[in-house]
Scaffold this active site. Structure first.
Site, mmCIF file in Angstrom:
data_model
loop_
_atom_site.group_PDB
_atom_site.id
_atom_site.type_symbol
_atom_site.label_atom_id
_atom_site.label_comp_id
_atom_site.label_asym_id
_atom_site.label_seq_id
_atom_site.Cartn_x
_atom_site.Cartn_y
_atom_site.Cartn_z
ATOM 1 N N GLU A 38 -0.752 -10.852 2.525
ATOM 2 C CA GLU A 38 -0.503 -10.049 3.732
ATOM 3 C C GLU A 38 -0.786 -10.878 4.973
ATOM 4 O O GLU A 38 -0.020 -10.883 5.931
ATOM 5 C CB GLU A 38 -1.380 -8.794 3.730
ATOM 6 C CG GLU A 38 -0.943 -7.762 2.715
ATOM 7 C CD GLU A 38 -1.894 -6.596 2.607
ATOM 8 O OE1 GLU A 38 -3.103 -6.762 2.924
ATOM 9 O OE2 GLU A 38 -1.449 -5.500 2.214
ATOM 10 N N GLY A 69 -5.673 -2.741 -1.121
ATOM 11 C CA GLY A 69 -4.660 -2.901 -2.177
ATOM 12 C C GLY A 69 -4.687 -4.264 -2.832
ATOM 13 O O GLY A 69 -3.757 -4.629 -3.541
ATOM 14 N N ASP A 114 2.885 -3.283 8.043
ATOM 15 C CA ASP A 114 1.849 -3.160 7.027
ATOM 16 C C ASP A 114 0.858 -2.068 7.394
ATOM 17 O O ASP A 114 0.793 -1.630 8.545
ATOM 18 C CB ASP A 114 1.106 -4.505 6.867
ATOM 19 C CG ASP A 114 0.360 -4.613 5.531
ATOM 20 O OD1 ASP A 114 -0.224 -5.675 5.261
ATOM 21 O OD2 ASP A 114 0.361 -3.614 4.768
ATOM 22 N N GLY A 130 0.821 -1.212 0.000
ATOM 23 C CA GLY A 130 0.000 0.000 0.000
ATOM 24 C C GLY A 130 0.854 1.261 0.000
ATOM 25 O O GLY A 130 2.089 1.198 0.048
ATOM 26 N N ASP A 165 -6.799 -0.488 6.157
ATOM 27 C CA ASP A 165 -7.856 0.416 5.693
ATOM 28 C C ASP A 165 -8.660 0.929 6.884
ATOM 29 O O ASP A 165 -9.174 2.046 6.863
ATOM 30 C CB ASP A 165 -8.775 -0.333 4.723
ATOM 31 C CG ASP A 165 -8.020 -0.711 3.461
ATOM 32 O OD1 ASP A 165 -7.494 0.197 2.794
ATOM 33 O OD2 ASP A 165 -7.870 -1.917 3.191
HETATM 34 O O1 DER Z 1 -4.469 -3.465 1.007
HETATM 35 C C1 DER Z 1 -4.046 -3.317 2.153
HETATM 36 O O2 DER Z 1 -4.299 -4.088 3.109
HETATM 37 C C2 DER Z 1 -3.240 -2.086 2.440
HETATM 38 O O3 DER Z 1 -2.354 -2.318 3.508
HETATM 39 C C3 DER Z 1 -4.229 -1.007 2.797
HETATM 40 O O4 DER Z 1 -5.024 -1.491 3.782
HETATM 41 C C4 DER Z 1 -3.559 0.273 3.256
HETATM 42 O O5 DER Z 1 -3.197 0.953 2.126
HETATM 43 P P1 DER Z 1 -2.826 2.497 2.191
HETATM 44 O O6 DER Z 1 -1.612 2.584 3.102
HETATM 45 O O7 DER Z 1 -2.490 2.818 0.755
HETATM 46 O O8 DER Z 1 -4.006 3.234 2.723
#
Ligand code: DER
Length: 223
Positions: free
Chosen positions: A103, A97, A81, A29, A84
């Site tokens: 993940e 993403g 990580d 992300g 959202d």
């Molecule tokens: O797809 C995912 O799980 C990403 O980690 C998302 O949750 C966070 O993406 P961002 O940092 O672009 O908001």
């Protein structure tokens, strides 16, 4: 501070959790991209990374960081990580993403899950963000009807007008209208449905700490 600046702040703050000489677990992300860019500054002090997506793998390699397959490691000290949504207990909604399956796999290898997020991601209850669910394509309509029966509205995620195909060759449903009051139970329930590859609720694989980017700086939330 703009949202982008908040992401940079937390991406840099996550470096303190990286163990020198080790392989680090890396998510996906725009916030993680800030972490990857910061990680490049210490690439000679780490062995490499295990990545949760083709996109992150490409960014890591472009910056000269060695990428290992998940099968090459027994365990990781830390997985970094984004999310959202994240609630007060460290439960997350992820999958914006489209990388949620890998993940959750890499997160399962790690002793600690460090979530990096700007303050807009912190919620009281999960479910405002349309819940991503990775599904086997043939099961998509059946699963969409089951979500409809529980009050949700599922739609197939499209890319350039076609169903988005994940790194694993599957499709994604985004489900609106759910109120996820018990994330642990909800994750277990949906995981049982035939055709579900991964549900984007990370409750069994929740964060151990969240570095939250706020106008007042980085807040460290421990769970
Ligand atoms: O797809 C995912 O799980 C990403 O980690 C998302 O949750 C966070 O993406 P961002 O940092 O672009 O908001």
């Amino acid at each position: 501070l703009t949202q982008d600046e908040l992401k940079t702040l937390v991406g840099q703050a996550a470096l303190q959790y990286v163990v020198p000489g080790e392989i680090v677990g890396v998510g996906t992300g725009s916030t993680v991209n800030k972490f990857i860019d910061a990680l490049a500054g210490m690439k000679n002090q780490i062995k490499g990374a295990v990545s949760s997506s083709v996109a992150s793998t490409e960014r890591l390699k472009a910056l000269g960081i060695a990428v290992f397959d998940a099968n090459e490691v027994e365990s990781l000290s830390v997985y970094i990580d984004g999310a959202d949504e994240i609630d007060g207990q460290g439960h997350m909604v992820k999958g914006g993403g489209a990388a949620l399956t890998r993940e959750k796999i890499v997160a399962a290898l790690a002793a600690r899950f460090v979530c990096i997020a700007d303050e807009s991601k912190l919620v009281k209850a999960l479910g405002q963000f349309p819940l991503p669910v990775e599904v086997i394509p043939m099961a998509a309509n059946h699963i969409a009807r089951r979500f409809q029966a529980m009050g949700g509205q599922a739609s197939l995620r499209l890319k350039d007008g076609q169903p988005l195909v994940t790194d694993n060759g599957q499709h994604i449903l985004d489900v609106k209208g759910l109120s996820i009051t018990d994330p642990l139970a909800f994750e277990s329930q949906i995981n049982q449905w035939p055709g579900v590859v991964t549900v984007g609720v990370f409750a069994h694989q929740k964060a151990t700490v969240c570095l939250l980017g706020t106008a007042q700086g980085v807040k460290t939330l421990d769970y």
